[in-house]
Scaffold this motif. Structure first.
Motif, PDB file in Angstrom:
ATOM      1  N   GLN A   1     -37.594 -48.339  48.443  1.00  0.00           N
ATOM      2  CA  GLN A   1     -36.736 -49.504  48.674  1.00  0.00           C
ATOM      3  C   GLN A   1     -37.535 -50.777  48.432  1.00  0.00           C
ATOM      4  N   PHE A   2     -36.939 -51.686  47.661  1.00  0.00           N
ATOM      5  CA  PHE A   2     -37.585 -52.962  47.335  1.00  0.00           C
ATOM      6  C   PHE A   2     -36.571 -54.085  47.563  1.00  0.00           C
ATOM      7  N   GLY A   3     -37.055 -55.179  48.142  1.00  0.00           N
ATOM      8  CA  GLY A   3     -36.176 -56.295  48.439  1.00  0.00           C
ATOM      9  C   GLY A   3     -36.788 -57.632  48.043  1.00  0.00           C
ATOM     10  N   LEU A   4     -35.929 -58.554  47.646  1.00  0.00           N
ATOM     11  CA  LEU A   4     -36.353 -59.912  47.295  1.00  0.00           C
ATOM     12  C   LEU A   4     -35.358 -60.877  47.922  1.00  0.00           C
ATOM     13  N   TYR A   5     -35.877 -61.853  48.676  1.00  0.00           N
ATOM     14  CA  TYR A   5     -35.026 -62.780  49.413  1.00  0.00           C
ATOM     15  C   TYR A   5     -35.572 -64.198  49.254  1.00  0.00           C
ATOM     16  N   GLU A   6     -34.657 -65.147  49.344  1.00  0.00           N
ATOM     17  CA  GLU A   6     -35.080 -66.553  49.313  1.00  0.00           C
ATOM     18  C   GLU A   6     -34.201 -67.343  50.271  1.00  0.00           C
ATOM     19  N   ALA A   7     -34.726 -68.490  50.705  1.00  0.00           N
ATOM     20  CA  ALA A   7     -33.984 -69.341  51.635  1.00  0.00           C
ATOM     21  C   ALA A   7     -34.259 -70.807  51.327  1.00  0.00           C
ATOM     22  N   GLY A   8     -33.200 -71.606  51.327  1.00  0.00           N
ATOM     23  CA  GLY A   8     -33.327 -73.052  51.267  1.00  0.00           C
ATOM     24  C   GLY A   8     -33.555 -73.666  49.914  1.00  0.00           C
ATOM     25  N   ASN A   9     -33.772 -72.875  48.857  1.00  0.00           N
ATOM     26  CA  ASN A   9     -34.118 -73.463  47.564  1.00  0.00           C
ATOM     27  C   ASN A   9     -32.955 -74.227  46.933  1.00  0.00           C
ATOM     28  N   LEU A  10     -31.762 -73.654  46.965  1.00  0.00           N
ATOM     29  CA  LEU A  10     -30.613 -74.358  46.398  1.00  0.00           C
ATOM     30  C   LEU A  10     -30.288 -75.609  47.192  1.00  0.00           C
ATOM     31  N   LEU A  11     -30.370 -75.517  48.502  1.00  0.00           N
ATOM     32  CA  LEU A  11     -30.091 -76.670  49.338  1.00  0.00           C
ATOM     33  C   LEU A  11     -31.129 -77.765  49.108  1.00  0.00           C
ATOM     34  N   ASN A  12     -32.370 -77.365  48.915  1.00  0.00           N
ATOM     35  CA  ASN A  12     -33.426 -78.344  48.656  1.00  0.00           C
ATOM     36  C   ASN A  12     -33.216 -79.051  47.317  1.00  0.00           C
ATOM     37  N   LEU A  13     -32.703 -78.300  46.315  1.00  0.00           N
ATOM     38  CA  LEU A  13     -32.420 -78.919  45.019  1.00  0.00           C
ATOM     39  C   LEU A  13     -31.334 -79.988  45.143  1.00  0.00           C
ATOM     40  N   VAL A  14     -30.363 -79.711  46.000  1.00  0.00           N
ATOM     41  CA  VAL A  14     -29.292 -80.693  46.215  1.00  0.00           C
ATOM     42  C   VAL A  14     -29.870 -81.977  46.797  1.00  0.00           C
ATOM     43  N   TYR A  15     -30.772 -81.840  47.764  1.00  0.00           N
ATOM     44  CA  TYR A  15     -31.385 -83.021  48.365  1.00  0.00           C
ATOM     45  C   TYR A  15     -32.273 -83.749  47.366  1.00  0.00           C
ATOM     46  N   LEU A  16     -32.986 -82.993  46.527  1.00  0.00           N
ATOM     47  CA  LEU A  16     -33.828 -83.635  45.513  1.00  0.00           C
ATOM     48  C   LEU A  16     -32.972 -84.423  44.528  1.00  0.00           C
ATOM     49  N   ALA A  17     -31.816 -83.860  44.158  1.00  0.00           N
ATOM     50  CA  ALA A  17     -30.916 -84.570  43.246  1.00  0.00           C
ATOM     51  C   ALA A  17     -30.363 -85.826  43.882  1.00  0.00           C
ATOM     52  N   ALA A  18     -30.313 -85.827  45.233  1.00  0.00           N
ATOM     53  CA  ALA A  18     -29.810 -87.006  45.951  1.00  0.00           C
ATOM     54  C   ALA A  18     -30.902 -88.043  46.181  1.00  0.00           C
ATOM     55  N   GLY A  19     -32.146 -87.770  45.691  1.00  0.00           N
ATOM     56  CA  GLY A  19     -33.208 -88.747  45.786  1.00  0.00           C
ATOM     57  C   GLY A  19     -34.216 -88.506  46.891  1.00  0.00           C
TER      58      GLY A  19
END
Length: 775
Positions: free
Chosen positions: A549-567
């Motif tokens: 069994q192998f797993g890959l997870y991520e958290a907060g990256n899409l939300l962080n991109l939204v904030y970066l786009a907002a300046g």
């Protein structure tokens, strides 16, 4: 008090006196069966096939005597089985109390005549011959005890002999069927020249041929239409095999059939007859009162179409996919020949509607290893087929109350039962037997496929310390493209934790324990993830079993991109709904391999690892996402969170030091020898190793990071090592396990020189009671 002890002793003596006569009510000419003697096996075949055959033979010969321990045929309770004592004491007593005791606790004596040793020997001999041991024989011997002629045991002698193998195999001629389906067979035959004879393999082979023919329209063909002629005289010690059609094969089984008229009859919950009908395509549907499922859902899962050849796969898929809807209690497919002149089969689906609601109430009482105990109550209400497509909607609500039974930390105003807590939780789950995506919602799948949406909320109040409120949502897609491969996709999962009231005592504790504050602080964790599972551990044909069994997870990256786009700046801590959100990437992997040595022994191994890296919005991963080792399913010489990270030395005087013992990188390996002791009781000897590390240095946990390792030697010294022994009681439906682990090496300086650096033997012993195997 003295009189009570005297009465108790007298009752015990009476019980023993009555119990000593286990043959008191034996019928004339009978003997009490007291178990099996040691089985003698001559010409033992140690191959995997030989061990499988012996396993079936031993299961056939096994008869458990009264008072057996853990299902053993030879080990029993000393002197007198309790159930036998009840039987001898109350048999024939017609009083209400005596009859109740007899019905509840009596164990009827097992007589020698019940064992039927000769019949079992004949059956066991046939089993060996079915596995290719044509010269095998099993004999039984009944031995009467010298000191008690009314008691006897049975001893078996098994002569295996050399197995017969195929010298030549003559298959069915490809010209047997006009369209030469046999010549187009994709998979190789299950029986080959040189293989050991096996009746089970022959039956599986003819079932494969039958399924192949039925998948090409030969509806009336059955596996019993194929017969085998085996000649063991032509070549000594070998089998010459010829495949033939049975002379009883009907003519209609030798040509293909096509599907004609399609009809569906949906009865009511109490088998009420249909009251209405509708037509979907060329299929007519009769139903009671209202359609229980959406018409397109039913049509998609009805895999037969007018004019097509009959296929057994279509029949299997139709049954399975309709059963997964959870809407029907009975599913029946009927095929009828239209007339004597055509090759057409009219098919009718008949179902009975199942009850839509399920409810359960569960009461429990918990005892935890951290000395907390208390009651709990959970209620679940579920509605099957809620939207007419097999959807399952369930709601649960529960609560618990716990209190501590040991003394509190120094400075407490009360020594006992002062730390208590209560919790409330509720959740709403909606699951679909399909992929919830445009164009895929109503499709059928051969293997189980599930889409689940979950909303949850909980409240925890720890008296005198803090309160915590949590809210969560998740969407989960789970599907299998084949038997061995499974995928789990989590496109969205978030949890929102809010820390409520905090007492001064709690603030003092968290000031000295930053990881505790980190684990409880208000935060938002938006996640995505993927898990792949490979499972080849269910086949009995091979001694090699593999699970990965192998797993890959991520958290907060899409939300962080939204904030970066907002300046917003990359390293600036950003809040969502008033709290900071986590940002990390996490990978895990685990491989398990088990080698079946023989019918009574196996060697199981496991290697697992994981890494989590936090960056951007938060430099530290959430506490519950980090790794730890120790416990019943890890390094069993040490308790949960008692090792690591790295060579960090926990503060023994700090009651909450275990909270620091989590890390961002994990490496663990286990090896376990498993062997049968007697009956259903199995033993194990194991060796566990592993640890956790931080990815960067932490001044509060010196020696805990990978950067501080420095050399391979230091890395090896930072691996905790433990061994131990255990017992497992196999109840078939579950395994109860008790393990005792012994520490061999702690990953930090204990003040004792050498690799074995345990200061005191008793300080590194772990006791674990659990359900199921550790891996």
């Amino acid at each position: 008090m003295k009189r009570i002890r005297q009465i108790s002793a007298l009752c015990l003596l009476i019980m023993l006196a009555v119990a000593c006569s286990t043959t008191k009510h034996l019928p004339e000419g009978e003997q009490l069966y007291i178990g099996m003697g040691k089985t003698q096996i001559n010409q033992l075949d140690k191959s995997h096939a030989g061990q499988q055959a012996l396993s079936e033979v031993e299961a056939t010969l096994k008869v458990v005597p009264n008072g057996a321990i853990f299902g053993s045929t030879s080990a029993s309770l000393p002197k007198v089985p309790f159930g036998m004592w009840i039987y001898n004491s109350f048999v024939g007593d017609s009083s209400v109390i005596s009859k109740w005791i007899f019905d509840k606790f009596a164990a009827k004596p097992v007589f020698i005549s019940h064992v039927k040793a000769n019949n079992r020997s004949k059956v066991a001999t046939n089993i060996l011959r079915e596995h290719g041991y044509f010269n095998a024989g099993v004999e039984s011997l009944i031995t009467t005890l010298p000191k008690d002629s009314l008691k006897a045991k049975v001893t078996y002698t098994i002569d295996m002999g050399a197995p017969y193998r195929y010298d030549s195999i003559i298959p069915l001629p490809v010209t047997t069927f006009p369209d030469s389906i046999l010549a187009r067979r994709a998979s190789p035959s299950l029986i080959r020249k040189g293989d050991q004879f096996s009746l089970a393999r022959l039956q599986e082979e003819r079932q494969t041929i039958s399924s192949m023919l039925r998948d090409n329209g030969y509806y009336f063909f059955r596996s019993q239409d194929i017969i085998y002629e085996a000649d063991t005289l032509l070549v000594p010690g070998a089998v010459t095999l010829r495949t033939k059609l049975s002379p009883e094969t009907s003519p209609q089984a030798l040509h293909p059939w096509r599907i004609g008229k399609r009809t569906t009859v949906l009865l009511g919950q109490n088998a009420e007859p249909p009251t209405d009908s509708l037509v979907v395509g060329d299929m007519q549907i009769f139903y009671h009162h209202k359609m229980p499922v959406r018409p397109n859902v039913l049509a998609e899962r009805f895999r037969f179409f007018s004019g097509n050849l009959y296929r057994q796969t279509d029949e299997d898929v139709t049954r399975k996919s309709l059963a997964r809807l959870g809407a029907f209690s009975v599913i029946d497919l009927n095929f009828s020949r239209r007339d004597s002149l055509s090759d057409t089969l009219d098919v009718r689906l008949l179902t009975t509607l199942d009850k839509p609601w399920d409810a359960s109430l569960e009461a429990l009482f918990k005892t935890k290893s951290n000395d907390f105990i208390g009651p709990g109550l959970n209620f679940t209400l579920a509605r099957r087929n809620v939207f007419g497509g097999g959807e399952n909607l369930s709601w649960n609500i529960g609560g618990s109350y716990e209190w501590e039974t040991t003394s509190r930390p120094e400075g407490s105003s009360n020594s006992f039962i002062d730390i208590n807590s209560y919790s409330l939780s509720t959740g709403l789950n909606l699951s679909f037997p399909s992929i919830v995506f445009p164009g895929l919602l109503d499709r059928y799948y051969y293997y189980p496929t599930t889409t689940t949406f979950q909303v949850s909320a909980s409240a925890l109040n720890r008296a005198h310390y803090f309160s915590m409120y949590s809210f969560g949502f998740s969407a989960n897609y789970e599907f299998q493209p084949s038997k061995e491969h499974r995928h789990n996709i989590i496109p969205l999962k978030f949890s929102y934790n809010m820390l409520g009231n905090q007492s001064e005592a709690f603030q003092t504790i968290t000031a000295d324990n930053p990881p505790l504050l980190l684990s409880l602080q208000s935060q938002f964790v938006p996640q995505m993830g993927y898990t792949y599972t490979f499972n080849r551990s269910t086949s009995a044909k091979s001694p090699h079993q593999l699970w990965m069994q192998f797993g890959l997870y991520e958290a907060g990256n899409l939300l962080n991109l939204v904030y970066l786009a907002a300046g917003k700046k990359y390293n600036e801590t950003k809040n969502f709904i008033g709290v900071p959100f986590s940002q990390f990437i996490k990978a895990t992997g685990e491989v398990r391999y088990t080698y079946i040595i023989d019918r009574n022994q196996s060697l199981a191994t496991r290697v697992g690892s994981g890494i989590i890296y936090s960056y951007g919005n938060m430099k530290v991963a959430p506490y519950n996402e980090q790794f730890y080792v120790g416990g019943a399913n890890s390094i069993r010489a040490f308790t949960v969170r008692s090792i690591g990270p790295g060579r960090f030395v926990p503060n023994a005087d700090n009651l909450y030091s275990y909270l620091d013992q989590v890390g961002e990188f994990k490496l663990e390996a286990n090896v376990e020898y498993r062997g049968k002791l007697f009956g259903d009781l199995h033993g194990a000897v194991f060796l566990d190793a592993g640890n956790i590390w931080l990815l960067s240095e932490d001044q509060t946990r010196p020696g805990g990071s990978l950067a501080e390792v420095g050399s391979i030697g230091n890395f090896l010294n930072s691996i905790a090592l433990g061994t131990g022994v255990g017992v497992r009681y196999d109840l078939t439906f579950l395994v109860v396990r008790f393990d005792v682990g012994f520490g061999l090496h702690m990953p930090y300086n204990t003040g004792r020189k050498g690799y074995y650096n345990i200061p005191r033997f008793k300080d590194a012993i772990g006791y674990h009671f659990a359900v199921g195997y550790p891996f």
